[in-house]
Design an enzyme around this catalytic site. Sequence first.
Site, PDB file in Angstrom:
ATOM      1  N   GLY A   1      10.392   8.063   3.131  1.00  0.00           N
ATOM      2  CA  GLY A   1      10.806   7.476   4.402  1.00  0.00           C
ATOM      3  C   GLY A   1      12.058   8.126   4.980  1.00  0.00           C
ATOM      4  N   TYR A   2      13.068   7.312   5.244  1.00  0.00           N
ATOM      5  CA  TYR A   2      14.299   7.769   5.896  1.00  0.00           C
ATOM      6  C   TYR A   2      15.353   8.275   4.906  1.00  0.00           C
ATOM      7  CZ  TYR A   2      12.346   5.450  10.013  1.00  0.00           C
ATOM      8  OH  TYR A   2      11.525   5.074  11.056  1.00  0.00           O
TER       9      TYR A   2
ATOM     10  N   ASP B   1       9.231  -6.154   2.264  1.00  0.00           N
ATOM     11  CA  ASP B   1       9.288  -5.671   3.644  1.00  0.00           C
ATOM     12  C   ASP B   1      10.679  -5.100   3.855  1.00  0.00           C
ATOM     13  OD1 ASP B   1       7.373  -5.522   5.936  1.00  0.00           O
ATOM     14  OD2 ASP B   1       9.174  -6.168   6.986  1.00  0.00           O
ATOM     15  N   SER B   2      10.721  -3.857   4.315  1.00  0.00           N
ATOM     16  CA  SER B   2      11.992  -3.156   4.348  1.00  0.00           C
ATOM     17  C   SER B   2      12.072  -2.251   5.562  1.00  0.00           C
ATOM     18  CB  SER B   2      12.175  -2.358   3.056  1.00  0.00           C
ATOM     19  OG  SER B   2      10.994  -1.663   2.718  1.00  0.00           O
TER      20      SER B   2
ATOM     21  N   HIS C   1       0.837  -1.200   0.000  1.00  0.00           N
ATOM     22  CA  HIS C   1       0.000   0.000   0.000  1.00  0.00           C
ATOM     23  C   HIS C   1       0.868   1.243   0.000  1.00  0.00           C
ATOM     24  CE1 HIS C   1      -2.895  -3.112   1.116  1.00  0.00           C
ATOM     25  NE2 HIS C   1      -3.784  -2.319   0.573  1.00  0.00           N
TER      26      HIS C   1
HETATM   27  P1  ITT Z   1       3.581  -2.008   2.810  1.00  0.00           P
HETATM   28  O1  ITT Z   1       3.697  -2.882   4.043  1.00  0.00           O
HETATM   29  O2  ITT Z   1       2.165  -1.773   2.396  1.00  0.00           O
HETATM   30  O3  ITT Z   1       4.447  -2.489   1.679  1.00  0.00           O
HETATM   31  P2  ITT Z   1       5.003  -0.039   4.450  1.00  0.00           P
HETATM   32  O4  ITT Z   1       5.569   1.320   4.148  1.00  0.00           O
HETATM   33  O5  ITT Z   1       4.194  -0.195   5.701  1.00  0.00           O
HETATM   34  O6  ITT Z   1       4.166  -0.526   3.166  1.00  0.00           O
HETATM   35  P3  ITT Z   1       7.109  -1.727   5.527  1.00  0.00           P
HETATM   36  O7  ITT Z   1       6.329  -2.312   6.636  1.00  0.00           O
HETATM   37  O8  ITT Z   1       8.014  -2.624   4.750  1.00  0.00           O
HETATM   38  O9  ITT Z   1       6.176  -1.068   4.430  1.00  0.00           O
HETATM   39  O10 ITT Z   1       7.947  -0.498   6.108  1.00  0.00           O
HETATM   40  C1  ITT Z   1       9.002   0.014   5.378  1.00  0.00           C
HETATM   41  C2  ITT Z   1       9.445   1.341   5.996  1.00  0.00           C
HETATM   42  O11 ITT Z   1      10.880   1.392   5.986  1.00  0.00           O
HETATM   43  C3  ITT Z   1       8.975   2.494   5.126  1.00  0.00           C
HETATM   44  O12 ITT Z   1       7.713   2.972   5.519  1.00  0.00           O
HETATM   45  C4  ITT Z   1      10.105   3.501   5.339  1.00  0.00           C
HETATM   46  O13 ITT Z   1       9.910   4.180   6.549  1.00  0.00           O
HETATM   47  C5  ITT Z   1      11.337   2.613   5.477  1.00  0.00           C
HETATM   48  N1  ITT Z   1      11.948   2.389   4.153  1.00  0.00           N
HETATM   49  C6  ITT Z   1      11.938   1.239   3.413  1.00  0.00           C
HETATM   50  N2  ITT Z   1      12.556   1.408   2.242  1.00  0.00           N
HETATM   51  C7  ITT Z   1      12.965   2.686   2.211  1.00  0.00           C
HETATM   52  C8  ITT Z   1      13.630   3.472   1.256  1.00  0.00           C
HETATM   53  O14 ITT Z   1      13.979   2.989   0.068  1.00  0.00           O
HETATM   54  N3  ITT Z   1      13.888   4.743   1.562  1.00  0.00           N
HETATM   55  C9  ITT Z   1      13.529   5.269   2.745  1.00  0.00           C
HETATM   56  N4  ITT Z   1      12.867   4.606   3.694  1.00  0.00           N
HETATM   57  C10 ITT Z   1      12.580   3.317   3.438  1.00  0.00           C
END
Ligand code: ITT
Length: 200
Positions: free
Chosen positions: A155-156, A67-68, A8
């Site tokens: 994000g970050y 998941d990241s 999402h």
């Molecule tokens: P979905 O679960 O729906 O895929 P989400 O954003 O909740 O969306 P995650 O639980 O995997 O996904 O959380 C990943 C978070 O990590 C994301 O919201 C960012 O805060 C950070 N993140 C991941 N990849 C990033 C990137 O390429 N650049 C900056 N921040 C990142």
Amino acid sequence: LEIVLATHNQHKVDEFQKILGERMPGLTVLAYDGPEPVEDGTSFEANAFIKARAAAAHTGRISLADDSGIAVDVMGGSPGIFSARWAGPGAGAQANLELLLAQLSDIRDPHRAAHFHCTIALVVPEAAGGPHEHAAVGRWQGRIALAESGAHGFGYDPIFVPEGFDVSAAELAPEVKNAHSHRALAFAELIPELERITAA
Ligand code: ITT
């Protein structure tokens, strides 16, 4: 071939399309709009499979989930799987990165080392020729900046300075981020697997 992307997060969709569009031009990425499962796994891999399996079960199609998060060495790998909600549920990306900067205010280099992590889960349901599952991992090494900078990415990115650069990931052109990032590295590992499946 069409695959479903179970996320999402629109920023992830954009990066997936750019990374995959270049390397697998025959592939169409469909957004998943079904029910969102509870992400209660204790690892990136567990959470990626929770999301990919839910999409595969709901759509009957080959599904991917990402998941990241960001992991800071001196914090024992936190925020890690809690990156999206580090400052609390619904607090948002700006609050998350401000909290992380505040938590590291007394820490100086070289102790600000960190990395972005990405696990991509691939799930092929029976309806699409499976069952088959595969996980790919990417890691982007760097450090946490003293202040935020840059307007690209999400994000970050504004507080992450990747190794080999003097600027934040949010100051990099999207093509540069998408050539080096944790997501790009996970894809590099995943693409041969996707090619095998689509050739079968
Ligand atoms: P979905 O679960 O729906 O895929 P989400 O954003 O909740 O969306 P995650 O639980 O995997 O996904 O959380 C990943 C978070 O990590 C994301 O919201 C960012 O805060 C950070 N993140 C991941 N990849 C990033 C990137 O390429 N650049 C900056 N921040 C990142």
